[in-house]
Design a protein around this motif. Structure first.
Motif, PDB file in Angstrom:
ATOM      1  N   MET A   1      -3.715  22.090  -4.560  1.00 27.77           N
ATOM      2  CA  MET A   1      -5.059  21.869  -4.043  1.00 27.77           C
ATOM      3  C   MET A   1      -5.025  21.139  -2.965  1.00 27.77           C
ATOM      4  SD  MET A   1      -7.992  19.844  -3.802  1.00 27.77           S
ATOM      5  CE  MET A   1      -7.846  18.671  -5.257  1.00 27.77           C
ATOM      6  N   HIS A   2      -4.557  20.018  -2.677  1.00 29.40           N
ATOM      7  CA  HIS A   2      -4.388  19.221  -1.538  1.00 29.40           C
ATOM      8  C   HIS A   2      -3.467  20.067  -0.580  1.00 29.40           C
ATOM      9  CE1 HIS A   2      -6.586  15.545  -3.013  1.00 29.40           C
ATOM     10  NE2 HIS A   2      -5.738  15.434  -4.125  1.00 29.40           N
TER      11      HIS A   2
ATOM     12  N   PHE B   1      -9.800  16.593   0.887  1.00 33.55           N
ATOM     13  CA  PHE B   1     -10.692  16.746  -0.463  1.00 33.55           C
ATOM     14  C   PHE B   1     -11.873  15.514  -0.367  1.00 33.55           C
ATOM     15  CE2 PHE B   1     -11.431  15.152  -4.828  1.00 33.55           C
ATOM     16  CZ  PHE B   1     -11.758  16.321  -5.450  1.00 33.55           C
ATOM     17  N   ALA B   2     -11.705  14.491   0.209  1.00 33.88           N
ATOM     18  CA  ALA B   2     -12.490  13.701   0.193  1.00 33.88           C
ATOM     19  C   ALA B   2     -13.700  13.810   1.144  1.00 33.88           C
ATOM     20  CB  ALA B   2     -12.101  12.170   0.767  1.00 33.88           C
ATOM     21  N   SER B   3     -13.763  14.840   2.033  1.00 36.00           N
ATOM     22  CA  SER B   3     -14.672  15.202   3.014  1.00 36.00           C
ATOM     23  C   SER B   3     -15.880  15.931   2.342  1.00 36.00           C
ATOM     24  CB  SER B   3     -14.066  16.183   4.169  1.00 36.00           C
ATOM     25  OG  SER B   3     -13.842  17.503   3.639  1.00 36.00           O
ATOM     26  N   PHE B   4     -15.660  16.382   0.955  1.00 32.76           N
ATOM     27  CA  PHE B   4     -16.689  17.318   0.167  1.00 32.76           C
ATOM     28  C   PHE B   4     -17.537  16.428  -0.364  1.00 32.76           C
ATOM     29  CE2 PHE B   4     -13.037  20.083   0.804  1.00 32.76           C
ATOM     30  CZ  PHE B   4     -13.563  21.163   1.221  1.00 32.76           C
TER      31      PHE B   4
ATOM     32  N   MET C   1     -19.028  23.549   5.323  1.00 35.41           N
ATOM     33  CA  MET C   1     -19.041  23.735   3.675  1.00 35.41           C
ATOM     34  C   MET C   1     -18.996  22.275   3.262  1.00 35.41           C
ATOM     35  SD  MET C   1     -16.367  27.019   3.276  1.00 35.41           S
ATOM     36  CE  MET C   1     -16.751  28.585   3.956  1.00 35.41           C
ATOM     37  N   LYS C   2     -19.932  21.914   2.726  1.00 39.04           N
ATOM     38  CA  LYS C   2     -20.116  20.699   2.211  1.00 39.04           C
ATOM     39  C   LYS C   2     -19.524  20.256   1.016  1.00 39.04           C
ATOM     40  CE  LYS C   2     -24.347  19.407   4.761  1.00 39.04           C
ATOM     41  NZ  LYS C   2     -25.875  19.111   4.484  1.00 39.04           N
ATOM     42  N   ASN C   3     -19.446  21.593  -0.040  1.00 36.34           N
ATOM     43  CA  ASN C   3     -19.026  21.530  -1.217  1.00 36.34           C
ATOM     44  C   ASN C   3     -17.954  22.394  -1.569  1.00 36.34           C
ATOM     45  OD1 ASN C   3     -21.183  19.649  -2.234  1.00 36.34           O
ATOM     46  ND2 ASN C   3     -22.756  21.443  -2.015  1.00 36.34           N
ATOM     47  N   LEU C   4     -17.318  22.068  -2.535  1.00 36.40           N
ATOM     48  CA  LEU C   4     -15.938  22.683  -3.141  1.00 36.40           C
ATOM     49  C   LEU C   4     -16.144  23.385  -4.412  1.00 36.40           C
ATOM     50  CD1 LEU C   4     -12.712  23.505  -2.471  1.00 36.40           C
ATOM     51  CD2 LEU C   4     -12.320  21.307  -3.409  1.00 36.40           C
TER      52      LEU C   4
ATOM     53  N   ASP D   1     -20.483  27.299  -0.581  1.00 34.44           N
ATOM     54  CA  ASP D   1     -19.437  26.560  -0.904  1.00 34.44           C
ATOM     55  C   ASP D   1     -17.855  27.024  -0.448  1.00 34.44           C
ATOM     56  OD1 ASP D   1     -21.271  24.888  -1.816  1.00 34.44           O
ATOM     57  OD2 ASP D   1     -20.819  25.818  -4.164  1.00 34.44           O
ATOM     58  N   LEU D   2     -16.915  26.147  -0.215  1.00 33.11           N
ATOM     59  CA  LEU D   2     -15.464  26.717  -0.159  1.00 33.11           C
ATOM     60  C   LEU D   2     -15.008  27.102  -1.650  1.00 33.11           C
ATOM     61  CD1 LEU D   2     -12.965  27.240   1.562  1.00 33.11           C
ATOM     62  CD2 LEU D   2     -12.507  24.969   1.302  1.00 33.11           C
TER      63      LEU D   2
END
Length: 224
Positions: free
Chosen positions: A162-163, A173-176, A1-4, A106-107
């Motif tokens: 969230m984190h 979080f930075a991976s999205f 999943m690339k996006n959140l 997406d996640l």
């Protein structure tokens, strides 16, 4: 999943406040003292709208009400609440917005300041697996105690939770590549300011003003 994709719940995906409406429902079915409960519920709702609500005070008021009932009786009331109040309030355009992100792979998570007991079935009604909400404390037998477990999921607390949720999934979080957060309230500016794609959704006046000043898009899911 690339996006959140993250969604607030009350007045964002729903055109109502699920916590306030739960209180109104309890009054309507005679489960609480009507005059006293409505007075306190209305006071807390006015504080929320004014941005001065003490989240712990309110959550423990709401959770204290839940703790009065055996779990079987509470679950039966909640099922009726879903049928009579929540399901009729879920609009096709809100379902479609969530589904668009699910279909994109997406996640997706709903993140709400309202307590987990009230909102978990609502998240399931939207087809969303991941759900971040204020957690009720439980006793050794698994009964609600009326107290809050941990910290509120409101304001900057949404960023913290969230984190923590992502870390529990082994993600950062930075991976999205992209991240969305849809919210109606200026109380959610801390999390809206963190994501790559903040969307002021059915915004209140304070959030609409902030969104205009920062070039954030506005989305109006509901016309009433």
């Amino acid at each position: 999943m690339k996006n959140l994709a993250l969604f607030d719940l009350d007045h964002t995906l729903l055109p109502i406040d699920s916590d306030y409406e739960w209180g109104q429902f309890l009054v309507r079915i005679g489960a609480v003292d009507a005059l006293e409960y409505k007075r306190r519920n209305d006071d807390f709702f006015a504080q929320y709208q004014a941005g001065v609500l003490d989240p712990v005070e309110y959550l423990e008021f709401a959770l204290g009400t839940l703790a009065r009932y055996p779990r079987t009786e509470l679950d039966a009331m909640h099922a009726r609440y879903m049928e009579e109040v929540i399901v009729p309030a879920i609009r096709p355009q809100a379902r479609a917005l969530v589904q668009r992100h699910l279909d994109a792979g997406d996640l997706v998570a709903i993140i709400t300041a309202t307590n987990h007991y009230i909102t978990a079935p609502i998240a399931r009604a939207f087809g969303v697996e991941h759900h971040i909400a204020a957690m009720p404390a439980l006793d050794a037998a698994g009964r609600l105690t009326g107290k809050l477990a941990g910290t509120p999921t409101s304001g900057p607390g949404k960023v913290t939770h969230m984190h923590a949720w992502l870390e529990g999934l082994g993600r950062q979080f930075a991976s999205f590549e992209r991240s969305w957060f849809y919210s109606d309230s200026h109380n959610d500016i801390p999390l809206l300011s963190v994501v790559s794609d903040p969307v002021a959704t059915n915004p209140n006046a304070a959030l609409a003003q902030h969104a205009h000043a920062n070039g954030w898009p506005l989305l109006h899911l509901f016309n009433d």
